[in-house]
Structure formats: C-alpha cells, structure tokens
Design a protein around this motif. Structure first.
Motif, PDB file in Angstrom:
ATOM      1  N   ARG A 141       2.233   6.953  -7.018  1.00 26.41           N
ATOM      2  CA  ARG A 141       1.306   7.748  -7.571  1.00 26.41           C
ATOM      3  C   ARG A 141       0.863   9.008  -7.183  1.00 26.41           C
ATOM      4  O   ARG A 141       0.544   9.866  -7.841  1.00 26.41           O
ATOM      5  CB  ARG A 141       0.116   6.640  -7.629  1.00 26.41           C
ATOM      6  CG  ARG A 141       0.184   5.253  -8.400  1.00 26.41           C
ATOM      7  CD  ARG A 141      -1.169   4.721  -8.253  1.00 26.41           C
ATOM      8  NE  ARG A 141      -2.128   5.017  -9.120  1.00 26.41           N
ATOM      9  CZ  ARG A 141      -3.220   4.797  -9.262  1.00 26.41           C
ATOM     10  NH1 ARG A 141      -3.856   3.534  -8.725  1.00 26.41           N
ATOM     11  NH2 ARG A 141      -4.262   5.026 -10.141  1.00 26.41           N
TER      12      ARG A 141
ATOM     13  N   THR B 152       0.689   4.079  -2.869  1.00 26.77           N
ATOM     14  CA  THR B 152       0.491   5.682  -2.924  1.00 26.77           C
ATOM     15  C   THR B 152       1.615   6.450  -2.948  1.00 26.77           C
ATOM     16  O   THR B 152       1.501   7.676  -3.405  1.00 26.77           O
ATOM     17  CB  THR B 152      -0.243   5.792  -1.540  1.00 26.77           C
ATOM     18  OG1 THR B 152       0.809   5.333  -0.485  1.00 26.77           O
ATOM     19  CG2 THR B 152      -1.452   5.092  -1.346  1.00 26.77           C
TER      20      THR B 152
ATOM     21  N   ALA C  90       0.865  -1.074  -0.076  1.00 33.93           N
ATOM     22  CA  ALA C  90       0.018   0.325  -0.079  1.00 33.93           C
ATOM     23  C   ALA C  90       0.929   1.339  -0.088  1.00 33.93           C
ATOM     24  O   ALA C  90       0.491   2.121  -0.685  1.00 33.93           O
ATOM     25  CB  ALA C  90      -1.016   0.052   1.206  1.00 33.93           C
TER      26      ALA C  90
ATOM     27  N   MET D 288      -6.788   7.011  -4.389  1.00 37.41           N
ATOM     28  CA  MET D 288      -5.959   5.835  -3.811  1.00 37.41           C
ATOM     29  C   MET D 288      -5.367   6.287  -2.567  1.00 37.41           C
ATOM     30  O   MET D 288      -5.071   5.564  -1.753  1.00 37.41           O
ATOM     31  CB  MET D 288      -5.152   5.039  -4.837  1.00 37.41           C
ATOM     32  CG  MET D 288      -4.823   3.619  -4.160  1.00 37.41           C
ATOM     33  SD  MET D 288      -5.819   2.748  -3.672  1.00 37.41           S
ATOM     34  CE  MET D 288      -6.585   2.238  -5.236  1.00 37.41           C
ATOM     35  N   ASP D 289      -4.708   7.454  -2.728  1.00 43.53           N
ATOM     36  CA  ASP D 289      -3.642   7.885  -1.645  1.00 43.53           C
ATOM     37  C   ASP D 289      -4.680   8.177  -0.297  1.00 43.53           C
ATOM     38  O   ASP D 289      -4.251   7.915   0.633  1.00 43.53           O
ATOM     39  CB  ASP D 289      -2.937   9.078  -2.009  1.00 43.53           C
ATOM     40  CG  ASP D 289      -1.996   9.671  -0.908  1.00 43.53           C
ATOM     41  OD1 ASP D 289      -1.188   8.997  -0.313  1.00 43.53           O
ATOM     42  OD2 ASP D 289      -1.858  10.856  -0.541  1.00 43.53           O
TER      43      ASP D 289
ATOM     44  N   LEU E 192      -7.519   7.028   0.140  1.00 48.52           N
ATOM     45  CA  LEU E 192      -8.252   5.943   0.558  1.00 48.52           C
ATOM     46  C   LEU E 192      -7.119   5.320   1.608  1.00 48.52           C
ATOM     47  O   LEU E 192      -7.805   4.720   2.718  1.00 48.52           O
ATOM     48  CB  LEU E 192      -8.599   4.938  -0.403  1.00 48.52           C
ATOM     49  CG  LEU E 192      -9.078   3.602   0.086  1.00 48.52           C
ATOM     50  CD1 LEU E 192     -10.499   3.788   0.823  1.00 48.52           C
ATOM     51  CD2 LEU E 192      -9.629   2.907  -1.284  1.00 48.52           C
TER      52      LEU E 192
END
Length: 308
Positions: free
Chosen positions: A123, A120, A116, A128-129, A131
C-alpha cells in the motif's frame, strides 16, 4: 542438488567442531575449582576430587578432553552432571517444551510480521504504514521481560484470561502468550524486513515486465514479487529459531516454564559444565541444520537460484 547438499554437510563438520571446541574450552578451561561447594561448607575429600577429576578427564589438556567428549557425543552420550544425572534425560525433559515455545514464537513472528509487512509494503506510505512502523519500533525498544511482565499482570492477574505460571505440561494453549512475548521482537523485525524488501522489489524490472504482459495483480504479487521478497525474511526466520530456543531464559523465567532456558540458567549458577556444554552443542546443531534448510529454500522461492 544432491551434490550441493553433500558439500554443505561436509562444510558443517569443521564449523561444528570449531564452535563446540570454543564452547567446551570456555566452560572447562576457566580458572577455579569446579568442585567448590559440592560437599557443603566443608572442602570435598581428596578421594572424591580424584574420582571426579578422572571421570571428567580434567587432568588431560583441554584439546584431549574435548575430543574425548566429542567421541561421547557421536555415540549420543552427553555425559552426566556432578550429581550423576544424565544430561540426555535433562534435555529430553526440557527440550520439547522449549521447542514448542520457539515454534509458537516463530509462528507469531512469521504470520503477523509477514502479514503486516505485506500490508504496508504493497500500500505504500500512509496511515497504516506509519502505524506499523511505530508499533514495530515500540516492540523493538521494549525489553522482553517488560512485555512479559505486563501481559502476565494484565491478562493473568487482573483479567484472569491466562494463568500467570505455565504448568509442568506446558500445553500449546498455555504457551500462546509466552510465545507472543518471546517472538514479539522478531515479529517487529520481520514486519520491517518484509516491508522494505517489497518496496524495493516493486520497482524491479521483472515486476514491470509482469505488469506489462497483462498478468493479474494477484499473480504478479504472489508468484513474482512476494516469492523474491521473502528470501531475506526466510533467512532471518531460519536462523531465528535457534536464537529463540537459546534466548528463552528470560521468558521461561517469567512464566515459570521448565525448558532449556531455565535448565541452562541453573547449570550456570551451579557450575554444571557438562549440562551447559551439552545444551549449547545441541543448539549449535539446530543453527547449522536450519541454515542448510534456508539455503535449500532459496531455490524454491527464487527460480533464478539453482544448485548444480
């Protein structure tokens, strides 16, 4: 490298003696009668008290008691409980279970947390970060016993996917959910630590140089960026193994796991000082050896680090 390892091993000796002495003194130097309640409602006979006092060297000063106990440890003898059961046998029965539980928890923390964090960290900011940050914050703020109770009820009682209580064998499969519960907080910290480290190192000069030289993105990330970014993560995971083993009391209690945590808890309730000191001494050894291993891994991950 050999001289460095030898020097570190020598440094571990005073640390081991200092920590174990503090533990021993805290356990045995407490005021009160250590044999209170050993003979039921009636006071213990004077002959029994005299025999046990002599057996555990309680008439000696604490420093003398400790060095006598240290001599026993160096021969592999962790002493006996007041009931005459060898602590070595108790540890031999419970330690492998807790070790398996800690390894499962550490695997969840490393695989999911690092995965994870990489996702993150590379990217950047986005859905997503956010989340991952929200999910990790939720896991950190949620007590372990709440996570364990919820998963036990939902997966065990309601859905029947797992058994609510782990059997006495404590197989690897049975320890998956308890291991996830135990490692949930560590997993969240690892994800955040990996993300932060990657985002900081992406702007480092050596990464810019690697990109300017035309290296493939996979090589830049895998060989240069990720190896250096994992150094603080490896430090955290290395010390976390000992913490997971020593802090498994709540998780083992929820899932009825007969490991080190439950053994320490019962020993504290029954005032079995020998058992508590023996187990904590073993955990101190795990901490010290894992710290040494982490230091050696630094040179593998970062080529700039060399031990002469």
């Amino acid at each position: 490298m050999g001289r460095y390892v030898l020097r570190r091993l020598l440094q571990l000796i005073p640390v081991f003696i200092g920590t174990t002495f503090i533990i021993y003194a805290l356990i045995w130097a407490l005021p009160g009668d250590p044999f209170a309640g050993r003979c039921g409602d009636r006071p213990c006979p004077p002959a029994y008290i005299a025999e046990m006092t002599e057996k555990y060297n309680l008439n000696d000063p604490v420093i003398v008691q400790y060095f006598k106990y240290l001599g026993q440890i160096l021969t592999g003898d962790f002493g006996e409980t007041f009931a005459g059961i060898e602590v070595n046998q108790l540890v031999a029965d419970a330690y492998p279970i807790t070790l398996r539980l800690a390894i499962v928890a550490l695997a969840f923390a490393a695989l999911i947390g690092i995965g994870a964090g990489i996702l993150t960290g590379l990217r950047g900011r986005g859905f997503m970060d956010n989340l991952v940050l929200m999910s990790t914050l939720f896991l950190i703020s949620l007590p372990v016993f709440v996570t364990g109770f919820i998963l036990q009820v939902v997966l065990g009682t309601e859905l029947g996917i797992i058994t609510p209580s782990v059997s006495s064998r404590a197989t690897w499969g049975e320890l998956i959910v308890p291991g996830f519960v135990l490692g949930s907080t560590s997993m969240a910290y690892v994800a955040r630590l990996t993300r932060t480290s990657l985002m900081e190192n992406k702007r480092a000069d050596y990464v810019r140089t690697a990109v300017a030289k035309g290296l493939e993105p996979k090589r830049v990330v895998g060989v240069h960026l990720l190896r250096n970014s994992l150094i603080p993560v490896i430090t955290f995971l290395g010390t976390e193994l000992g913490a997971l083993m020593g802090g498994a009391i709540v998780t083992e209690g929820i899932f009825n796991i007969r490991g080190i945590g439950g053994l320490v808890y019962k020993a504290i309730l029954t005032k079995e000082g020998t058992t508590v000191v023996g187990i904590v001494t073993l955990l101190v050894l795990v901490y010290l050896l894992m710290n040494l291993l982490v230091d050696l891994l630094y040179a593998v991950l970062d080529p700039r680090i060399r031990y002469d």
